[in-house]
Enzyme design. Structure first.
Site, PDB file in Angstrom:
ATOM      1  N   GLY A  89       0.843  -1.189   0.000  1.00  0.00           N
ATOM      2  CA  GLY A  89       0.000   0.000   0.000  1.00  0.00           C
ATOM      3  C   GLY A  89       0.878   1.238   0.000  1.00  0.00           C
ATOM      4  O   GLY A  89       0.545   2.266   0.571  1.00  0.00           O
ATOM      5  N   ALA A  90       2.011   1.132  -0.680  1.00  0.00           N
ATOM      6  CA  ALA A  90       3.051   2.164  -0.603  1.00  0.00           C
ATOM      7  C   ALA A  90       2.712   3.442  -1.349  1.00  0.00           C
ATOM      8  O   ALA A  90       3.346   4.477  -1.117  1.00  0.00           O
ATOM      9  CB  ALA A  90       4.370   1.601  -1.136  1.00  0.00           C
ATOM     10  N   GLY A  93      -1.825   7.403   1.035  1.00  0.00           N
ATOM     11  CA  GLY A  93      -1.560   8.565   1.872  1.00  0.00           C
ATOM     12  C   GLY A  93      -0.648   8.282   3.037  1.00  0.00           C
ATOM     13  O   GLY A  93       0.153   9.140   3.433  1.00  0.00           O
ATOM     14  N   ASP A 115       1.850  -1.761  -4.553  1.00  0.00           N
ATOM     15  CA  ASP A 115       0.496  -1.206  -4.602  1.00  0.00           C
ATOM     16  C   ASP A 115      -0.151  -1.671  -5.899  1.00  0.00           C
ATOM     17  O   ASP A 115       0.522  -2.236  -6.776  1.00  0.00           O
ATOM     18  CB  ASP A 115       0.498   0.319  -4.508  1.00  0.00           C
ATOM     19  N   ARG A 168     -14.080   4.085  11.889  1.00  0.00           N
ATOM     20  CA  ARG A 168     -13.212   2.991  11.460  1.00  0.00           C
ATOM     21  C   ARG A 168     -14.025   1.766  11.054  1.00  0.00           C
ATOM     22  O   ARG A 168     -13.636   1.008  10.171  1.00  0.00           O
ATOM     23  CB  ARG A 168     -12.230   2.645  12.584  1.00  0.00           C
ATOM     24  N   HIS A 258      -7.743   0.072  19.212  1.00  0.00           N
ATOM     25  CA  HIS A 258      -7.289   1.185  18.375  1.00  0.00           C
ATOM     26  C   HIS A 258      -8.470   1.880  17.701  1.00  0.00           C
ATOM     27  O   HIS A 258      -8.413   2.245  16.537  1.00  0.00           O
ATOM     28  CB  HIS A 258      -6.302   0.665  17.321  1.00  0.00           C
ATOM     29  N   MET A 309       0.366   9.083  11.376  1.00  0.00           N
ATOM     30  CA  MET A 309       0.324   7.621  11.337  1.00  0.00           C
ATOM     31  C   MET A 309       1.597   7.064  10.731  1.00  0.00           C
ATOM     32  O   MET A 309       2.147   6.066  11.211  1.00  0.00           O
ATOM     33  CB  MET A 309      -0.896   7.158  10.530  1.00  0.00           C
TER      34      MET A 309
END
Length: 403
Positions: A89-90, A93, A115, A168, A258, A309
């Site tokens: 997922g590079a 964001g 990705d 979430r 979380h 994050m």
């Protein structure tokens, strides 16, 4: 001597525990940041250069002075990096700034970026940074296996971002499928790697990952981590602001999960010891729990908490790499399989070693205040539901899970 946290400088200060107690004390690592005009990333060194002019270097020099009075020998990085890290997922964001921060690590030899689209540009951009690690890009499912070959640490920030009004849990179906697919590939291609789950909702995606690994016959609970470091980073930041403390000295353990009320900062265990009024405890707890929404609202639909994050995740990656490299005093908060409560997964401070999770810090749940104890019991109900939801999803037939 005041205690320090690893939050403020993820790659320069780590938490360790003295033999006499469970209270963390700062340990300086032998790392040098060049000054801004000639920045070349992190370098292995035995001492911070006195000629370094950056404000960060000055902070580190002050830490060195403190460390030199300690009887502990600073942990030193290997000169030749030897660890492979994959970011799945590079191009997203979180993935882009996270990849940049990992590229700065002196412990990384190869950085694999994956990705489903747009990752070639990210890799080309990062490859121009003159740090030791080599960058390779992989696009789409057909290249995922090659991306994961011989990887030591897999970081998964892949997923859709939060939008205004979205919790979430709203992300669940999309991100659950993404995590399930990626972890299946991890199980088949690098089953011994440390797996860091960032994709939300972590309270459900970590149990999904565990079930997938079990079905593949390669589940090792010591190597599966839900990254909750951002909750600690936020708690430390907000407490230091509220009490006018030096951020580098502040350490607040955060337990539970979380998301929302499952995030429980243990303000009574803040280091250095701080007195809070009931109003301050309530205000800080709610702000830490809702900090993600605070950022989503501030960005007005243009994104979520991607930068903070990425910073927190990079800190956790660096801690894992140090553990793999032989540092025996690596502690972080993480959402892991745990016997600390009656729930199968729980976030608390843990010790990480060469083979993964070595210990859960049981003292986190000892001596809680009445407020914290009530909050703990309340969060268990919601956390259990999220865990069960993840397990149920992972065990659905493939066609049903896709819907």
């Amino acid at each position: 001597m005041a205690t320090a946290t690893s939050a403020s400088l993820f790659s320069t200060v780590s938490s360790s525990y003295s033999k006499a107690s469970s209270i963390p004390h700062s340990r300086l690592q032998s790392v040098k940041f060049n000054s801004v005009p000639s920045f070349t990333g992190l370098k292995s060194t035995s001492l911070i250069s006195g000629s370094d002019s950056s404000s960060l270097a000055k902070t580190l020099r002050g830490s060195v002075t403190k460390a030199q009075t300690s009887d502990k020998k600073p942990y030193g990085f290997k000169i030749n990096a030897s660890y492979k890290v994959a970011v799945l997922g590079a191009a997203g964001g979180i993935g882009q700034p996270l990849s940049l921060l990992i590229k700065m690590s002196p412990l990384v030899s190869t950085l694999h970026l994956y990705d489903i689209a747009n990752v070639k540009g990210v890799a080309a951009d990062l490859s121009h940074c003159n740090t030791p690690s080599q960058v390779r890009d992989f696009t789409g499912p057909s290249e995922l296996a090659d991306c994961l070959k011989d990887v030591n640490v897999v970081v998964i920030p892949a997923g859709v971002p939060r939008k205004p009004g979205m919790t979430r849990d709203d992300l669940f179906n999309i991100n659950a499928n993404i995590v399930k697919t990626l972890v299946e590939a991890v199980a088949e291609n690098c089953p011994n790697a440390f797996i860091h789950i960032i994709s939300n909702p972590v309270n459900s995606t970590v149990p999904i990952a565990a079930e997938v690994l079990k079905k593949k016959g390669v589940y090792d609970p010591k190597k599966l981590f839900g990254v909750t470091t951002l909750d600690v980073v936020r708690a430390n930041t907000f407490v230091s602001q509220k009490k006018n403390l030096k951020l580098i000295d502040v350490d607040v353990p955060v337990i539970g999960g979380h998301a929302g009320i499952t995030i429980l900062p243990l303000l009574s265990k803040t280091k250095p010891s701080v007195n809070f009024t009931d109003e301050e405890i309530q205000e800080l707890t709610v702000r830490i729990q809702n900090a993600g929404t605070e950022v989503v609202d501030a960005k007005a639909g243009a994104g979520s908490a991607t930068l903070s994050m990425a910073y927190a995740a990079a800190r956790f990656v660096e801690s894992s790499l140090r553990a793999l490299d032989g540092d025996g005093d690596v502690y972080e908060c993480s959402f892991v399989e745990s016997t600390l409560t009656d729930l199968p997964f729980f976030a608390s401070r843990v010790k990480i070693g060469k083979n993964g999770l070595e210990a859960v810090i049981e003292s986190d749940l000892q001596g809680l205040t009445e407020y914290e104890q009530k909050a703990l019991e309340a969060l268990k109900v919601e956390l259990k539901a999220s865990i069960d939801k993840g397990v149920a999803f992972a065990n659905k037939p493939a066609a049903a899970a896709a819907n």
